[in-house]
Design a protein around this motif. Structure first.
Motif, PDB file in Angstrom:
ATOM      1  N   LYS A 139       0.828  -1.214   0.000  1.00 25.37           N
ATOM      2  CA  LYS A 139       0.000   0.000   0.000  1.00 25.37           C
ATOM      3  C   LYS A 139       0.858   1.257   0.000  1.00 25.37           C
ATOM      4  O   LYS A 139       0.513   2.257  -0.631  1.00 25.37           O
ATOM      5  CB  LYS A 139      -0.922  -0.016   1.219  1.00 25.37           C
ATOM      6  CG  LYS A 139      -1.997  -1.093   1.156  1.00 25.37           C
ATOM      7  CD  LYS A 139      -2.828  -1.121   2.433  1.00 25.37           C
ATOM      8  CE  LYS A 139      -3.861  -2.248   2.381  1.00 25.37           C
ATOM      9  NZ  LYS A 139      -4.636  -2.353   3.652  1.00 25.37           N
ATOM     10  N   THR A 140       1.988   1.197   0.696  1.00 29.21           N
ATOM     11  CA  THR A 140       2.889   2.338   0.731  1.00 29.21           C
ATOM     12  C   THR A 140       3.454   2.623  -0.656  1.00 29.21           C
ATOM     13  O   THR A 140       3.507   3.774  -1.100  1.00 29.21           O
ATOM     14  CB  THR A 140       4.043   2.083   1.721  1.00 29.21           C
ATOM     15  OG1 THR A 140       3.492   1.854   3.027  1.00 29.21           O
ATOM     16  CG2 THR A 140       4.989   3.270   1.768  1.00 29.21           C
ATOM     17  N   ARG A 156       2.082   1.804  -3.467  1.00 28.19           N
ATOM     18  CA  ARG A 156       0.976   2.284  -4.288  1.00 28.19           C
ATOM     19  C   ARG A 156       0.715   3.773  -4.044  1.00 28.19           C
ATOM     20  O   ARG A 156       0.433   4.532  -4.972  1.00 28.19           O
ATOM     21  CB  ARG A 156      -0.281   1.466  -3.998  1.00 28.19           C
ATOM     22  CG  ARG A 156      -1.447   1.750  -4.937  1.00 28.19           C
ATOM     23  CD  ARG A 156      -2.566   0.741  -4.768  1.00 28.19           C
ATOM     24  NE  ARG A 156      -2.188  -0.560  -5.285  1.00 28.19           N
ATOM     25  CZ  ARG A 156      -1.943  -1.630  -4.532  1.00 28.19           C
ATOM     26  NH1 ARG A 156      -2.043  -1.551  -3.215  1.00 28.19           N
ATOM     27  NH2 ARG A 156      -1.595  -2.764  -5.082  1.00 28.19           N
ATOM     28  N   THR A 157       0.830   4.186  -2.799  1.00 26.80           N
ATOM     29  CA  THR A 157       0.593   5.587  -2.447  1.00 26.80           C
ATOM     30  C   THR A 157       1.739   6.482  -2.887  1.00 26.80           C
ATOM     31  O   THR A 157       1.521   7.558  -3.460  1.00 26.80           O
ATOM     32  CB  THR A 157       0.390   5.727  -0.924  1.00 26.80           C
ATOM     33  OG1 THR A 157      -0.742   4.961  -0.519  1.00 26.80           O
ATOM     34  CG2 THR A 157       0.171   7.183  -0.530  1.00 26.80           C
ATOM     35  N   GLU A 158       2.952   6.059  -2.625  1.00 21.86           N
ATOM     36  CA  GLU A 158       4.118   6.898  -2.910  1.00 21.86           C
ATOM     37  C   GLU A 158       4.514   6.893  -4.376  1.00 21.86           C
ATOM     38  O   GLU A 158       5.229   7.797  -4.822  1.00 21.86           O
ATOM     39  CB  GLU A 158       5.295   6.460  -2.034  1.00 21.86           C
ATOM     40  CG  GLU A 158       5.022   6.672  -0.540  1.00 21.86           C
ATOM     41  CD  GLU A 158       6.212   6.351   0.353  1.00 21.86           C
ATOM     42  OE1 GLU A 158       7.225   5.829  -0.166  1.00 21.86           O
ATOM     43  OE2 GLU A 158       6.117   6.619   1.558  1.00 21.86           O
ATOM     44  N   GLU A 204       2.235   6.765  -6.987  1.00 26.34           N
ATOM     45  CA  GLU A 204       0.931   6.912  -7.645  1.00 26.34           C
ATOM     46  C   GLU A 204       1.125   7.117  -9.144  1.00 26.34           C
ATOM     47  O   GLU A 204       2.021   7.825  -9.583  1.00 26.34           O
ATOM     48  CB  GLU A 204       0.187   8.100  -7.036  1.00 26.34           C
ATOM     49  CG  GLU A 204      -1.236   8.252  -7.508  1.00 26.34           C
ATOM     50  CD  GLU A 204      -1.959   9.402  -6.835  1.00 26.34           C
ATOM     51  OE1 GLU A 204      -3.132   9.613  -7.157  1.00 26.34           O
ATOM     52  OE2 GLU A 204      -1.327  10.083  -5.999  1.00 26.34           O
ATOM     53  N   GLN A 251       0.659  -1.977 -10.317  1.00 23.52           N
ATOM     54  CA  GLN A 251       1.586  -2.883  -9.650  1.00 23.52           C
ATOM     55  C   GLN A 251       1.266  -4.340  -9.942  1.00 23.52           C
ATOM     56  O   GLN A 251       0.109  -4.728 -10.035  1.00 23.52           O
ATOM     57  CB  GLN A 251       1.502  -2.704  -8.123  1.00 23.52           C
ATOM     58  CG  GLN A 251       2.033  -1.392  -7.621  1.00 23.52           C
ATOM     59  CD  GLN A 251       1.961  -1.321  -6.099  1.00 23.52           C
ATOM     60  OE1 GLN A 251       1.825  -0.238  -5.541  1.00 23.52           O
ATOM     61  NE2 GLN A 251       2.067  -2.466  -5.431  1.00 23.52           N
TER      62      GLN A 251
END
Length: 226
Positions: A132-133, A135-137, A139, A143
């Motif tokens: 998730k990190t 995916r967030t960082e 963007e 993936q």
């Protein structure tokens, strides 16, 4: 390095690892599960580290630009097909998990087994947070799922160089033995492909896993955390 605080462990996943499906464990087992969970949460220090690399095709694999590391094999090549970048990450619960399990092994084998499965579930929780990190960082990128050394035909003996290129030894205290076993043991290394284009579902599941033919989860119509 990113430190994580887990408020609870995934008991249902740990029980699944233990073989409990439709049949629930009795209260005695559940009481010991709760005790082991409490002890693990009190001592573990979950953390992960990751690094992003540009990729390029190499003979029998995928090269990571700026390093000498080549991810070898048809399976990882297919997994990263169309990915212009990839993430190498490592996650661990710290040596505290190993030490607690060893203490249980000397005094109570039932708790040792339960703690072992709870710790396995816990490190997967850390991996999910890492996912998730990323995916967030990062963007804007699609993936792939996590692909670890030892899956398919990706050699497990790349672990040492894998850890070196992300400086995992210094950053999170993760190393590897001469037998390619991660230490601390409750640790995971993995590759995540990154693409600007949508990634097919076939590269987001267990299709390439080298355990798929004998996997007990698949036989029950389930899947593991990967």
């Amino acid at each position: 390095m990113k430190n994580i605080t887990l408020e609870s462990l995934d008991r249902s996943e740990a029980l699944r690892y233990m073989g409990y499906g439709e049949t629930a464990p009795d209260e005695k087992i559940m009481s010991e599960v709760r005790q082991c969970e409490k002890q693990l949460l009190a001592v573990i220090k979950p953390c992960f580290v990751y690094k992003v690399f540009d990729t390029e095709p190499a003979e029998n694999g995928v090269a990571l630009k700026g390093t000498t590391l080549i991810l070898k094999g048809r399976d990882i090549s297919e997994h990263l097909k169309g990915c212009e970048k990839c993430v190498l990450f490592a996650a661990t619960l710290s040596f505290a998990a190993d030490m607690l399990i060893r203490r249980y092994e000397a005094t109570d084998m039932t708790k040792a087994v339960i703690a072992d499965f709870l710790a396995s579930a816990a490190v997967e929780q850390v991996c999910d947070i890492a996912d998730k990190t990323v995916r967030t960082e990062l963007e804007g990128y699609y993936q792939t799922w996590r692909f670890s050394p030892g899956y398919g035909d990706l050699p497990i003996d790349i672990q040492g160089e894998f850890l070196d290129v992300i400086d995992a030894g210094k950053r999170i205290g993760l190393n590897v033995t001469t037998g390619n076993i991660l230490t601390p043991r409750k640790s995971v290394t993995a590759v995540i492909g990154l693409s600007k284009n949508k990634i097919s579902k076939g590269r987001q599941g267990c299709a390439l896993c080298n355990m798929k033919e004998v996997c007990q989860f698949r036989k029950r119509g389930e899947h593991c955390a990967f």
